[in-house]
Design a protein around this motif. Structure first.
Motif, PDB file in Angstrom:
ATOM      1  N   ASN A  34       0.931  -3.212   0.371  1.00  0.00           N
ATOM      2  CA  ASN A  34       0.631  -2.040  -0.703  1.00  0.00           C
ATOM      3  C   ASN A  34       2.177  -1.784  -1.462  1.00  0.00           C
ATOM      4  O   ASN A  34       1.937  -1.383  -2.554  1.00  0.00           O
ATOM      5  N   THR A 194      -7.342   2.467   1.260  1.00  0.00           N
ATOM      6  CA  THR A 194      -6.769   2.391  -0.117  1.00  0.00           C
ATOM      7  C   THR A 194      -6.345   3.766  -0.726  1.00  0.00           C
ATOM      8  O   THR A 194      -7.301   3.871  -1.296  1.00  0.00           O
ATOM      9  N   GLY A 201      -0.793   2.202   4.812  1.00  0.00           N
ATOM     10  CA  GLY A 201      -2.009   1.323   5.055  1.00  0.00           C
ATOM     11  C   GLY A 201      -2.734   1.722   6.185  1.00  0.00           C
ATOM     12  O   GLY A 201      -3.701   0.960   6.461  1.00  0.00           O
TER      13      GLY A 201
END
Length: 352
Positions: A34, A194, A201
């Motif tokens: 991410n 998300t 994460g």
């Protein structure tokens, strides 16, 4: 490195290839996925801005880099981007300047630091006062659920989306990634993997009500039934929901899901776009005759306001919405408290 292969920032990278390549080889590829994606996205947005404005981007001149970032900040602060998003983009640029070993006015220019500070301060006030989403409170949600009697799969899906976003205080980019395996009906829990506030994460758990679970079940059952053949869809039918993304694209007539393929990307991806969620909210508002201008962020704001109105503490609100800081829950709590303040009591006493 694959991230940069097709990136608009290639022009910057090629000039300072040695320092940049060393960083990306030794460090970048080891960062959380991410984080990698966020950095590249922010770099690319700046590269696109420079291209549109006819700027050469960063170089060895402190003055050039200062002017470039100042113009970028001016554009960002006139955009609908949130305060935190703008700060994150500037942080990414500062990181890049450090990696490329270029003069960094974000860190070293007193002028630019003060300019950015004042610009962001004004932007935050403007966003909070003028662009705050109209809250989807419990009363408005009940009006929607009472007035909208879904007849099609599309309407069942849309209603389930609205209710889940309220329960879990979900953003649009969170609800589109909800998978069937993320829902724990026994514990009334939803796993959100998300989130823009989740850099680790690991995800966070949100509450999901029994009524919302029932709406989701109704949506799945309708999707898995073939009306044309008057029978349950075969387990291999790509229109059937067995696992994976929960809220999928629906055919033009609104009575069946489009074939699902987890591997598709881009405009054919099974994950809905923000524009799709925006239309969900507008369709439901029209059907329920809701006059308030509710948007995809209304569920998150309304959930927080409703919690505050019903006596939830800041820690409880933080947990419900997955916030790491009490700042935003506190803001929504203040919004909810307005109707209970001294002037509100005076107006009620005097019948105003």
């Amino acid at each position: 490195m694959s991230y940069l292969a097709t990136s608009p920032i290639d022009g910057f990278v090629s000039v300072y290839k040695e320092a940049v390549n060393k960083y990306f080889k030794d460090i970048f590829t080891k960062l959380p996925h991410n984080t990698q994606r966020a950095y590249v996205s922010d770099f690319n947005e700046f590269a696109i801005f420079c291209e549109q404005e006819g700027l050469t981007g960063f170089n060895d001149s402190m003055q050039n880099n200062e002017d470039c970032i100042k113009r970028y900040v001016e554009v960002l602060c006139h955009s609908p981007l949130a305060y935190r998003t703008i700060k994150r983009r500037l942080s990414a640029l500062s990181k890049f300047l450090g990696i490329a070993q270029l003069p960094n006015p974000i860190v070293n220019s007193v002028y630019l630091k003060d300019f950015v500070k004042l610009s962001l301060s004004q932007n935050e006030k403007y966003q909070l006062s003028s662009h705050q989403a109209v809250p989807l409170t419990v009363d408005i949600l009940e009006k929607i659920n009472n007035n909208v009697i879904p007849d099609t799969l599309l309407e069942m899906r849309d209603l389930a989306i609205i209710n889940l976003m309220f329960d879990g205080l979900l953003r649009a980019d969170e609800v589109v990634r909800v998978r069937t395996e993320h829902i724990n009906k026994r514990n009334n829990a939803l796993l959100v993997l998300t989130s823009k506030s989740d850099q680790t994460g690991k995800g966070s758990y949100r509450f999901i009500s029994n009524s919302t679970v029932a709406m989701i079940d109704e949506y799945i059952n309708e999707a898995n039934y073939n009306k044309a053949l008057q029978q349950e869809r075969d387990s291999s039918d790509p229109r059937r929901i067995n696992h994976g993304i929960l809220f999928r694209r629906v055919s033009n007539r609104g009575h069946a899901l489009l074939p699902y393929d987890e591997q598709l990307k881009g405009k054919h991806s099974p994950i809905l776009e923000y524009s799709s969620i925006y239309r969900v909210w507008k369709r439901i508002a029209d059907m329920a005759k809701v006059k308030e201008n509710i948007t995809p962020h209304s569920g998150r704001v309304g959930g927080a306001v409703s919690l505050a109105e019903n006596g939830a503490t800041l820690p409880e609100m933080q947990l419900a919405g997955g916030w790491h800081s009490p700042e935003m829950p506190g803001h929504y709590g203040q919004q909810a408290a307005v109707g209970k303040g001294g002037m509100a009591k005076l107006a009620q006493l005097k019948g105003r």
